[in-house]
Write a protein that holds these residues in place. Structure first.
Motif, PDB file in Angstrom:
ATOM      1  N   ASP A  11      57.313 -45.773  69.234  1.00  0.00           N
ATOM      2  CA  ASP A  11      58.354 -46.125  70.209  1.00  0.00           C
ATOM      3  C   ASP A  11      59.649 -45.349  69.950  1.00  0.00           C
ATOM      4  OD1 ASP A  11      56.630 -47.913  71.441  1.00  0.00           O
ATOM      5  OD2 ASP A  11      57.468 -49.676  70.424  1.00  0.00           O
ATOM      6  N   LEU A  12      60.034 -45.234  68.691  1.00  0.00           N
ATOM      7  CA  LEU A  12      61.255 -44.500  68.343  1.00  0.00           C
ATOM      8  C   LEU A  12      61.131 -43.023  68.711  1.00  0.00           C
ATOM      9  CD1 LEU A  12      62.067 -46.114  64.881  1.00  0.00           C
ATOM     10  CD2 LEU A  12      63.376 -46.383  67.006  1.00  0.00           C
ATOM     11  N   ILE A  13      59.972 -42.446  68.479  1.00  0.00           N
ATOM     12  CA  ILE A  13      59.762 -41.042  68.839  1.00  0.00           C
ATOM     13  C   ILE A  13      59.861 -40.876  70.350  1.00  0.00           C
ATOM     14  CG2 ILE A  13      58.086 -39.143  68.869  1.00  0.00           C
ATOM     15  CD1 ILE A  13      57.057 -40.251  66.146  1.00  0.00           C
ATOM     16  N   GLN A  14      59.248 -41.770  71.090  1.00  0.00           N
ATOM     17  CA  GLN A  14      59.308 -41.706  72.547  1.00  0.00           C
ATOM     18  C   GLN A  14      60.738 -41.819  73.065  1.00  0.00           C
ATOM     19  OE1 GLN A  14      57.004 -41.149  75.097  1.00  0.00           O
ATOM     20  NE2 GLN A  14      55.871 -40.371  73.347  1.00  0.00           N
ATOM     21  N   ALA A  15      61.552 -42.603  72.391  1.00  0.00           N
ATOM     22  CA  ALA A  15      62.936 -42.828  72.803  1.00  0.00           C
ATOM     23  C   ALA A  15      63.898 -41.777  72.233  1.00  0.00           C
ATOM     24  CB  ALA A  15      63.381 -44.225  72.377  1.00  0.00           C
ATOM     25  N   ASN A  16      63.350 -40.786  71.528  1.00  0.00           N
ATOM     26  CA  ASN A  16      64.165 -39.751  70.879  1.00  0.00           C
ATOM     27  C   ASN A  16      65.200 -40.321  69.919  1.00  0.00           C
ATOM     28  OD1 ASN A  16      63.104 -37.219  71.680  1.00  0.00           O
ATOM     29  ND2 ASN A  16      63.911 -37.568  73.731  1.00  0.00           N
ATOM     30  N   GLU A  17      64.836 -41.375  69.224  1.00  0.00           N
ATOM     31  CA  GLU A  17      65.685 -42.000  68.199  1.00  0.00           C
ATOM     32  C   GLU A  17      65.334 -41.383  66.846  1.00  0.00           C
ATOM     33  OE1 GLU A  17      68.089 -44.179  68.524  1.00  0.00           O
ATOM     34  OE2 GLU A  17      67.865 -44.786  70.622  1.00  0.00           O
ATOM     35  N   THR A  18      65.669 -40.108  66.689  1.00  0.00           N
ATOM     36  CA  THR A  18      65.241 -39.333  65.531  1.00  0.00           C
ATOM     37  C   THR A  18      65.704 -39.921  64.208  1.00  0.00           C
ATOM     38  OG1 THR A  18      65.214 -37.342  66.891  1.00  0.00           O
ATOM     39  CG2 THR A  18      65.223 -37.027  64.497  1.00  0.00           C
ATOM     40  N   ASP A  19      66.974 -40.263  64.105  1.00  0.00           N
ATOM     41  CA  ASP A  19      67.482 -40.780  62.827  1.00  0.00           C
ATOM     42  C   ASP A  19      66.803 -42.090  62.439  1.00  0.00           C
ATOM     43  OD1 ASP A  19      69.196 -38.614  62.449  1.00  0.00           O
ATOM     44  OD2 ASP A  19      70.848 -39.597  63.493  1.00  0.00           O
ATOM     45  N   LYS A  20      66.565 -42.966  63.406  1.00  0.00           N
ATOM     46  CA  LYS A  20      65.877 -44.231  63.119  1.00  0.00           C
ATOM     47  C   LYS A  20      64.428 -43.971  62.739  1.00  0.00           C
ATOM     48  CE  LYS A  20      68.807 -47.097  66.037  1.00  0.00           C
ATOM     49  NZ  LYS A  20      68.880 -47.948  67.229  1.00  0.00           N
ATOM     50  N   ALA A  21      63.800 -42.998  63.403  1.00  0.00           N
ATOM     51  CA  ALA A  21      62.417 -42.642  63.077  1.00  0.00           C
ATOM     52  C   ALA A  21      62.327 -42.113  61.649  1.00  0.00           C
ATOM     53  CB  ALA A  21      61.891 -41.611  64.078  1.00  0.00           C
ATOM     54  N   ILE A  22      63.254 -41.242  61.275  1.00  0.00           N
ATOM     55  CA  ILE A  22      63.259 -40.678  59.922  1.00  0.00           C
ATOM     56  C   ILE A  22      63.459 -41.782  58.888  1.00  0.00           C
ATOM     57  CG2 ILE A  22      64.556 -39.193  58.342  1.00  0.00           C
ATOM     58  CD1 ILE A  22      64.965 -37.296  60.775  1.00  0.00           C
ATOM     59  N   VAL A  43      53.081 -36.310  64.930  1.00  0.00           N
ATOM     60  CA  VAL A  43      53.461 -34.921  65.171  1.00  0.00           C
ATOM     61  C   VAL A  43      53.225 -34.566  66.636  1.00  0.00           C
ATOM     62  CG1 VAL A  43      52.978 -32.504  64.626  1.00  0.00           C
ATOM     63  CG2 VAL A  43      53.038 -34.179  62.806  1.00  0.00           C
ATOM     64  N   ASP A  44      52.080 -34.984  67.164  1.00  0.00           N
ATOM     65  CA  ASP A  44      51.793 -34.731  68.580  1.00  0.00           C
ATOM     66  C   ASP A  44      52.896 -35.299  69.466  1.00  0.00           C
ATOM     67  OD1 ASP A  44      49.290 -33.617  67.906  1.00  0.00           O
ATOM     68  OD2 ASP A  44      48.275 -35.550  68.126  1.00  0.00           O
ATOM     69  N   GLN A  45      53.273 -36.534  69.184  1.00  0.00           N
ATOM     70  CA  GLN A  45      54.301 -37.201  69.997  1.00  0.00           C
ATOM     71  C   GLN A  45      55.644 -36.488  69.873  1.00  0.00           C
ATOM     72  OE1 GLN A  45      54.267 -39.706  72.166  1.00  0.00           O
ATOM     73  NE2 GLN A  45      52.124 -40.207  71.933  1.00  0.00           N
ATOM     74  N   ALA A  46      56.035 -36.132  68.650  1.00  0.00           N
ATOM     75  CA  ALA A  46      57.314 -35.453  68.440  1.00  0.00           C
ATOM     76  C   ALA A  46      57.327 -34.104  69.161  1.00  0.00           C
ATOM     77  CB  ALA A  46      57.585 -35.281  66.945  1.00  0.00           C
ATOM     78  N   LYS A  49      57.644 -34.513  72.894  1.00  0.00           N
ATOM     79  CA  LYS A  49      59.013 -34.858  73.280  1.00  0.00           C
ATOM     80  C   LYS A  49      59.997 -33.725  72.979  1.00  0.00           C
ATOM     81  CE  LYS A  49      60.198 -38.329  74.678  1.00  0.00           C
ATOM     82  NZ  LYS A  49      60.364 -38.784  76.053  1.00  0.00           N
ATOM     83  N   GLY A  50      59.513 -32.638  72.401  1.00  0.00           N
ATOM     84  CA  GLY A  50      60.372 -31.496  72.103  1.00  0.00           C
ATOM     85  C   GLY A  50      61.266 -31.704  70.894  1.00  0.00           C
ATOM     86  N   ASN A  51      60.860 -32.606  70.002  1.00  0.00           N
ATOM     87  CA  ASN A  51      61.669 -32.937  68.836  1.00  0.00           C
ATOM     88  C   ASN A  51      61.208 -32.097  67.639  1.00  0.00           C
ATOM     89  OD1 ASN A  51      63.012 -34.131  66.676  1.00  0.00           O
ATOM     90  ND2 ASN A  51      62.988 -36.147  67.636  1.00  0.00           N
ATOM     91  N   GLU A  52      61.705 -30.869  67.585  1.00  0.00           N
ATOM     92  CA  GLU A  52      61.299 -29.931  66.535  1.00  0.00           C
ATOM     93  C   GLU A  52      61.666 -30.438  65.145  1.00  0.00           C
ATOM     94  OE1 GLU A  52      62.095 -25.288  65.254  1.00  0.00           O
ATOM     95  OE2 GLU A  52      62.745 -25.989  67.220  1.00  0.00           O
ATOM     96  N   ARG A  53      62.838 -31.023  65.014  1.00  0.00           N
ATOM     97  CA  ARG A  53      63.297 -31.526  63.705  1.00  0.00           C
ATOM     98  C   ARG A  53      62.318 -32.555  63.143  1.00  0.00           C
ATOM     99  NH1 ARG A  53      68.253 -35.591  63.194  1.00  0.00           N
ATOM    100  NH2 ARG A  53      68.176 -35.991  60.974  1.00  0.00           N
ATOM    101  N   LEU A  54      61.929 -33.503  63.956  1.00  0.00           N
ATOM    102  CA  LEU A  54      61.027 -34.554  63.506  1.00  0.00           C
ATOM    103  C   LEU A  54      59.620 -34.011  63.271  1.00  0.00           C
ATOM    104  CD1 LEU A  54      60.732 -37.483  62.747  1.00  0.00           C
ATOM    105  CD2 LEU A  54      60.389 -38.030  65.171  1.00  0.00           C
TER     106      LEU A  54
END
Length: 64
Positions: A11-22, A43-46, A49-54
């Motif tokens: 859910d956090l990955i989907q919401a782009n809540e990177t810091d909370k996910a980490i 990894v697939d989800q990140a 969503k285009g979240n390279e950092r995660l």
């Protein structure tokens, strides 16, 4: 079957809540290669969503 924390991480990955996910990943209470109902892992989800950092962090932690 996903644990509560694994479902929350998806859910956090989907919401782009990177810091909370980490933070959740850092707690070590998730299986890094588990799959969601669509057969995607964290990894697939990140990446989706285009979240390279995660995505990079997850790969560094051993995710496929």
């Amino acid at each position: 079957m996903l644990t509560d924390n694994e479902a929350k991480l998806f859910d956090l990955i989907q919401a782009n809540e990177t810091d909370k996910a980490i933070e959740l990943i850092s707690n070590g209470d998730v299986r890094i290669n588990c799959l969601d109902k669509n057969g995607m892992n964290f990894v697939d989800q990140a990446a989706f969503k285009g979240n390279e950092r995660l995505a990079k962090l997850l790969i560094e932690m051993g995710a496929d």
